[in-house]
Design an enzyme around this catalytic site. Sequence first.
Site, mmCIF file in Angstrom:
data_model
loop_
_atom_site.group_PDB
_atom_site.id
_atom_site.type_symbol
_atom_site.label_atom_id
_atom_site.label_comp_id
_atom_site.label_asym_id
_atom_site.label_seq_id
_atom_site.Cartn_x
_atom_site.Cartn_y
_atom_site.Cartn_z
ATOM 1 N N CYS A 174 0.811 -1.229 0.000
ATOM 2 C CA CYS A 174 0.000 0.000 0.000
ATOM 3 C C CYS A 174 0.841 1.275 0.000
ATOM 4 C CB CYS A 174 -0.939 -0.001 1.187
ATOM 5 S SG CYS A 174 -2.103 -1.390 1.171
ATOM 6 N N CYS B 151 -11.698 0.765 4.168
ATOM 7 C CA CYS B 151 -11.568 1.387 2.855
ATOM 8 C C CYS B 151 -12.094 0.424 1.792
ATOM 9 C CB CYS B 151 -10.126 1.766 2.567
ATOM 10 S SG CYS B 151 -8.994 0.378 2.397
#
Length: 393
Positions: A82, A213
């Site tokens: 990420c 998310c």
Amino acid sequence: MSRTVYIAGVGMTPFVKPSVSPSYISMGATATRDALRDAGIDYADLQQAYVGYVYGDSTSGQAALYDVGLTGIPVVNVNNNCATGSSALYLARQAIASGAADCVLALGFEQMSPGALQEHYADRPTPLARFIDIAEDTPGAGNAPMAIKLFGSAGVEYQARYGVDDAVFAQVAVKARRHAEHNERAVFRGQVTVEEVLASPRMLGPITRLQCCPPTCGGAAAILVSERFAKARGLDARVAIRGQAMTTDFGSTFAERSPMKAVGVDLTRAAADKVYEEAGIGPEDLDVVELHDCFTANEILSYEGLRLTPEGTAARFISDGDNSYGGRIVTNPSGGLLSKGHPLGATGLAQCAEISWQLRGEAGVRQVDGARVGLQHNLGLGGACVVTLYEKL
């Protein structure tokens, strides 16, 4: 790192659900063209490119850029989970600061699949094995999807350590939606209440579905230049990178079998401290922060890791409104990963774009008044953390 590096241009596609996503080639090319247009230069002016993505075949970076130009420049593909987008930014900044180049592209994109994150190789060890092993000490974590297992366990530990109510976590999700309302590039702009967040399906510990998310597709890019190049071309050099650091895991990440440490608390604090020292600017000087809120638990941990508030005080930081407009530091005015979305390779560069717009006074309704100093925090488990400090000159 002797040369100052400037953000001359940024670009970002709308972030969308996988069901309506263009191809990664289209998103990467669009973000690049937008950044070039913003900077006022041509593709032929670029001397290097660093391109980040997590889910894609090797040389996907070239495939996206070949739609923009074919000039023979080196294209380096980057994958750091990420933190991929900010890892590309880190490498681009090094190229400028070291004198190896004067004009460099950092690009990130992701074409994701619906559903929770999955690893694609079942015939070899997962690089997250030791992280998952720690998280599975948490009751109920065993059957949770990988990312929820990791960050949900960290939320459980934080609650146990500081006695924080579930509603505190939910307030972070509410704030994210409120900020995203005015971001036309965000995937989730509808408003929610604390009660709605808490009533959504429970995932692990304090984390409910509306605190996670979403799988997202999108692209973002930044053009980095030297002072010499900016002056020669008459480019916008108002936004400078004043400090930047990347950290990987320490022995402490695993030694204490702490889920909070396993999801990067020590990485974040070490990177932030290096950046504050390099820039000569402290957390008390920040106006706006884009931090890695893949789950509400990680936003809370990041407040303290970045030293925005002392350890164990995030609940008060949130309840006092110090994390939003009218408070001390506006965090994630874009809506963050929770509401803007989290296309893994693009996230770090989308954060860069938001900070650049804020410092240039171009963020529209979500503009932070008088913003001059911004901080970006991007975390990838496995592990990498990149913290970047920007200043308006």
